[in-house]
Design a protein around this motif. Sequence first.
Motif, mmCIF file in Angstrom:
data_model
loop_
_atom_site.group_PDB
_atom_site.id
_atom_site.type_symbol
_atom_site.label_atom_id
_atom_site.label_comp_id
_atom_site.label_asym_id
_atom_site.label_seq_id
_atom_site.Cartn_x
_atom_site.Cartn_y
_atom_site.Cartn_z
ATOM 1 N N GLY A 25 -8.486 -4.484 7.865
ATOM 2 C CA GLY A 25 -8.627 -3.290 7.045
ATOM 3 C C GLY A 25 -10.069 -2.838 6.943
ATOM 4 O O GLY A 25 -10.361 -1.779 6.391
ATOM 5 N N ARG A 28 -11.163 0.705 7.632
ATOM 6 C CA ARG A 28 -10.830 1.760 6.669
ATOM 7 C C ARG A 28 -11.703 1.721 5.425
ATOM 8 O O ARG A 28 -11.549 2.544 4.534
ATOM 9 C CB ARG A 28 -9.352 1.661 6.270
ATOM 10 C CG ARG A 28 -8.421 2.091 7.394
ATOM 11 C CD ARG A 28 -6.946 1.988 7.002
ATOM 12 N NE ARG A 28 -6.530 0.580 7.048
ATOM 13 C CZ ARG A 28 -6.221 -0.159 5.984
ATOM 14 N NH1 ARG A 28 -6.206 0.356 4.781
ATOM 15 N NH2 ARG A 28 -5.879 -1.422 6.118
ATOM 16 N N GLU A 74 -0.641 -7.445 -0.337
ATOM 17 C CA GLU A 74 -2.050 -7.843 -0.350
ATOM 18 C C GLU A 74 -2.448 -8.668 -1.579
ATOM 19 O O GLU A 74 -3.546 -9.208 -1.625
ATOM 20 C CB GLU A 74 -2.955 -6.623 -0.207
ATOM 21 C CG GLU A 74 -3.096 -5.766 -1.416
ATOM 22 C CD GLU A 74 -4.099 -4.634 -1.237
ATOM 23 O OE1 GLU A 74 -4.783 -4.535 -0.201
ATOM 24 O OE2 GLU A 74 -4.190 -3.819 -2.177
ATOM 25 N N GLU A 155 -3.382 -1.281 2.321
ATOM 26 C CA GLU A 155 -3.372 -2.739 2.316
ATOM 27 C C GLU A 155 -4.491 -3.296 3.181
ATOM 28 O O GLU A 155 -4.835 -2.727 4.218
ATOM 29 C CB GLU A 155 -2.016 -3.195 2.859
ATOM 30 C CG GLU A 155 -1.833 -4.666 2.989
ATOM 31 C CD GLU A 155 -0.511 -5.014 3.641
ATOM 32 O OE1 GLU A 155 -0.356 -6.190 4.009
ATOM 33 O OE2 GLU A 155 0.358 -4.143 3.798
ATOM 34 N N ALA A 156 -5.041 -4.438 2.762
ATOM 35 C CA ALA A 156 -6.085 -5.111 3.538
ATOM 36 C C ALA A 156 -5.961 -6.618 3.352
ATOM 37 O O ALA A 156 -5.364 -7.086 2.393
ATOM 38 C CB ALA A 156 -7.461 -4.630 3.109
#
Length: 173
Positions: A25, A28, A74, A155-156
Amino acid sequence: MVPRRLLAASLALPLAPARAQAATGLERLREETRPVPTVSFTDAEGKEHGFEAFRGRGLVVNLWATWCPPCVAEMPALDRLARLVEGAGITVLPLSSDRGGKAQVQGFYERTGIKTLGIWLDQRGAATRALGARGLPTTLILDREGQERARLLGEAEWDAAPLVEAVRRLAGG
């Protein structure tokens, strides 16, 4: 002549680190320093708080809800991140917009094994709106002076090394 599968594998090797980084992620994460509006939210006991109560600490503010599949996915990584950065003066602050409040979040934490994260509530969504979140999950990284330093929509893998490093750098840990 090089067999096709070996050629394809050798061509893919330089992309592997970029793919691994993208999967976390980190690609982003949008870095931009800006002031944070005054917001209020409550703790598990219903006491009102704002970000100023955490002045001097870095914050990872996660806007989420138990009904949001990417948020749910997450949360274990955010729980692990909280353990990884707590000694560096950084707090992970998950603000739940669940209308069921403490009982709903507490039940979710118990079912999913969340141990480190506190219960913080934004039941009316006022903090989420004031922070300009365009969807859930949205995560903001605030530095020790209370300035927003970065934001990630979606989400990450918050416990992945590249994101932990970014959190420490941006939050001042």
